[in-house]
Enzyme design. Structure first.
Site, PDB file in Angstrom:
ATOM      1  N   TYR A   1       0.945  -1.168  -0.112  1.00 40.55           N
ATOM      2  CA  TYR A   1      -0.019  -0.087  -0.011  1.00 40.55           C
ATOM      3  C   TYR A   1       0.971   1.289   0.150  1.00 40.55           C
ATOM      4  CZ  TYR A   1      -3.328   3.458   1.530  1.00 40.55           C
ATOM      5  OH  TYR A   1      -3.880   4.882   1.681  1.00 40.55           O
TER       6      TYR A   1
ATOM      7  N   GLU B   1     -12.169   5.160   3.846  1.00 36.97           N
ATOM      8  CA  GLU B   1     -11.795   6.117   4.758  1.00 36.97           C
ATOM      9  C   GLU B   1     -13.032   6.292   5.888  1.00 36.97           C
ATOM     10  OE1 GLU B   1      -8.597   7.004   5.288  1.00 36.97           O
ATOM     11  OE2 GLU B   1      -7.699   6.652   3.486  1.00 36.97           O
TER      12      GLU B   1
ATOM     13  N   TRP C   1      -5.839   1.662   9.885  1.00 34.97           N
ATOM     14  CA  TRP C   1      -5.914   1.498   8.444  1.00 34.97           C
ATOM     15  C   TRP C   1      -5.774   0.141   8.148  1.00 34.97           C
ATOM     16  CZ3 TRP C   1      -8.433   3.198   4.882  1.00 34.97           C
ATOM     17  CH2 TRP C   1      -8.109   3.019   3.432  1.00 34.97           C
TER      18      TRP C   1
END
Length: 192
Positions: free
Chosen positions: A16, A38, A46
């Protein structure tokens, strides 16, 4: 490789960081995906979202806003029963609501990309931070975007969520000074 300090040794996090975070995204479907993810992250880490991302993609029809916008209560119940995703009724309902508003923005501006990137003059903002500890969680621009999105009817779009969205979609490149990926030029047009 020198990477931002927040990256763990997990391959999903490394991938990522190296291939997505801070890279400009102009594909509307991908922008919608990141806006929803998000929002799903609010109050969570995350890495939790990254681990569930493929399940989210499957559960939310590849984050195709035209499909998500027509979800009814039976689909909400199906999503609430899906143990592979975040089962938060408010966030699920927000995703459906946001899909409907997203489509209205596309209709008005031609694309969500045109609408959202106008806030940064269609050019990424390059941060000048020496360490991840220096990274802000909001900015005057994320404050303004958040306020404007809320006026349009979007939900789960607080300034912190929007700043994370801006980092995730390359509107802001906050790779720290010394990170080998700081100024890598690569636009992601939906290929994750």
């Amino acid at each position: 490789m020198n990477r931002c300090e927040w990256v763990s040794n997990e391959q999903i996090y490394i991938d990522y960081h190296d291939n997505e975070w801070g890279r400009p995204v102009h594909d509307d479907r991908k922008l919608f995906e990141m806006l929803i993810l998000e929002g799903m992250q609010a109050g969570l880490s995350w890495i939790t979202i990254l681990r569930k991302r493929e399940a989210f993609r499957k559960a939310f029809d590849g984050f195709e806003p035209t499909k998500v916008a027509i979800y009814k209560e039976d689909k909400v119940e199906e999503l609430m029963a899906n143990e592979k995703i975040i089962r938060h009724r408010g966030k699920i309902n927000a995703a459906i609501n946001n899909a409907r508003i997203f489509l209205k923005v596309q209709e008005k501006y031609g694309s969500f990309d045109k609408f959202i990137w106008e806030y940064v003059g269609y050019e990424p903002i390059i941060g000048n931070h020496k360490s991840s500890a220096d990274l802000p969680s909001t900015s005057p621009i994320s404050d303004r975007i958040s306020k404007d999105l809320k006026k349009l009817g979007f939900k789960f779009v607080g300034s912190t969520t929007i700043y994370s969205f801006m980092q995730a979609t390359g509107m802001v490149n906050d790779h720290v000074i010394g990170c080998d990926y700081r100024l890598v030029e690569r636009s992601d047009n939906g290929q994750a």
